[in-house]
Scaffold this motif. Structure first.
Motif, mmCIF file in Angstrom:
data_model
loop_
_atom_site.group_PDB
_atom_site.id
_atom_site.type_symbol
_atom_site.label_atom_id
_atom_site.label_comp_id
_atom_site.label_asym_id
_atom_site.label_seq_id
_atom_site.Cartn_x
_atom_site.Cartn_y
_atom_site.Cartn_z
ATOM 1 N N GLN A 1 0.828 -1.213 0.000
ATOM 2 C CA GLN A 1 0.000 0.000 0.000
ATOM 3 C C GLN A 1 0.862 1.264 0.000
ATOM 4 O OE1 GLN A 1 -3.216 -1.292 -0.916
ATOM 5 N NE2 GLN A 1 -3.765 0.500 0.256
ATOM 6 N N GLN A 2 2.024 1.206 0.622
ATOM 7 C CA GLN A 2 2.902 2.371 0.726
ATOM 8 C C GLN A 2 3.320 2.894 -0.652
ATOM 9 O OE1 GLN A 2 3.098 -0.447 2.419
ATOM 10 N NE2 GLN A 2 3.591 -0.068 4.557
ATOM 11 N N TYR B 1 1.589 3.356 -3.184
ATOM 12 C CA TYR B 1 0.567 4.237 -3.750
ATOM 13 C C TYR B 1 0.696 5.676 -3.261
ATOM 14 C CZ TYR B 1 -1.485 -0.214 -5.140
ATOM 15 O OH TYR B 1 -1.696 -1.461 -5.677
ATOM 16 N N THR B 2 1.580 5.926 -2.322
ATOM 17 C CA THR B 2 1.802 7.284 -1.830
ATOM 18 C C THR B 2 2.953 7.978 -2.545
ATOM 19 O OG1 THR B 2 3.347 6.597 -0.096
ATOM 20 C CG2 THR B 2 0.992 6.598 0.463
ATOM 21 N N SER C 1 -5.260 -2.046 -5.577
ATOM 22 C CA SER C 1 -5.963 -1.152 -4.655
ATOM 23 C C SER C 1 -6.524 0.075 -5.361
ATOM 24 C CB SER C 1 -4.994 -0.717 -3.554
ATOM 25 O OG SER C 1 -5.580 0.270 -2.742
ATOM 26 N N LYS C 2 -7.631 0.566 -4.835
ATOM 27 C CA LYS C 2 -8.187 1.833 -5.311
ATOM 28 C C LYS C 2 -7.227 2.985 -5.057
ATOM 29 C CE LYS C 2 -12.961 0.443 -4.794
ATOM 30 N NZ LYS C 2 -14.257 0.705 -4.200
ATOM 31 N N GLU C 3 -6.289 2.779 -4.149
ATOM 32 C CA GLU C 3 -5.279 3.798 -3.844
ATOM 33 C C GLU C 3 -4.384 4.098 -5.036
ATOM 34 O OE1 GLU C 3 -5.186 5.329 -0.679
ATOM 35 O OE2 GLU C 3 -7.083 4.266 -0.541
ATOM 36 N N LEU D 1 -4.054 7.583 -6.316
ATOM 37 C CA LEU D 1 -3.189 8.597 -5.698
ATOM 38 C C LEU D 1 -1.949 8.875 -6.537
ATOM 39 C CD1 LEU D 1 -3.364 7.402 -1.987
ATOM 40 C CD2 LEU D 1 -4.579 9.324 -3.031
ATOM 41 N N SER E 1 -10.454 4.870 -10.135
ATOM 42 C CA SER E 1 -9.179 5.341 -9.581
ATOM 43 C C SER E 1 -8.147 5.530 -10.678
ATOM 44 C CB SER E 1 -8.656 4.344 -8.544
ATOM 45 O OG SER E 1 -9.541 4.240 -7.461
#
Length: 158
Positions: A67-68, A70-71, A90-92, A95, A117
């Protein structure tokens, strides 16, 4: 100066160390065709603020996409093709507004593709072939206005 680290078929063996996140000026990381590279994608990659290209294809990486990642607003190109990644996209991913290419073909990813997304990115190339993605392509794909190349064959899409 562009900092670049590229390996291809050099016989690297083992897992990627968490310390890879200390390469704070790295812009391009390519680890290709290293069948001895195993384990998961290090979450510490997200600590590299300058990383534009992340290519780790044709290895033996397992587990989910962290997940990280995606930032990382600097990421433009991601290629994790032909590994053994699991989980979902992920929908992330939305980002990553500057994302232009995402290649995840030949893994074991599943779930629905987050078209809404992806539409908030600058995606031009999307390679998701040979996974276990399900659901439909749907109307929201039309919002991916920059998309030029779409590969979703060999999935469970209806």
């Amino acid at each position: 100066m562009t900092l670049f680290y590229d390996t291809e078929s050099n016989g690297l063996v083992g897992t990627l160390p968490l310390e890879i996140g200390h390469l704070s000026k790295l812009e391009n990381l390519l680890l290709r065709n290293e069948k001895g590279i195993t384990g998961s994608i290090p979450t510490t990659l997200a600590k590299i603020p300058t990383l534009h290209q992340l290519t780790m294809d044709n290895n033996k990486l397992v587990g989910p996409i962290p997940q990280q990642l995606y930032t990382m607003s600097s990421l433009r190109y991601i290629n994790f093709e032909n590994n053994a990644l699991t989980g979902s996209l992920s929908k992330e991913v939305g980002l990553l507004q500057g994302l232009e290419a995402l290649v995840l073909s030949k893994n074991q990813l599943q779930g629905e593709i987050p078209w809404e997304s992806l539409a908030s990115t600058r995606i031009t190339y999307l390679g998701l072939s040979s996974n276990k993605f399900s659901g439909t392509i749907g109307d929201s794909i039309r919002d991916c206005r920059d998309l030029q190349f779409l590969y979703v064959d060999n999935n469970e899409l209806v």
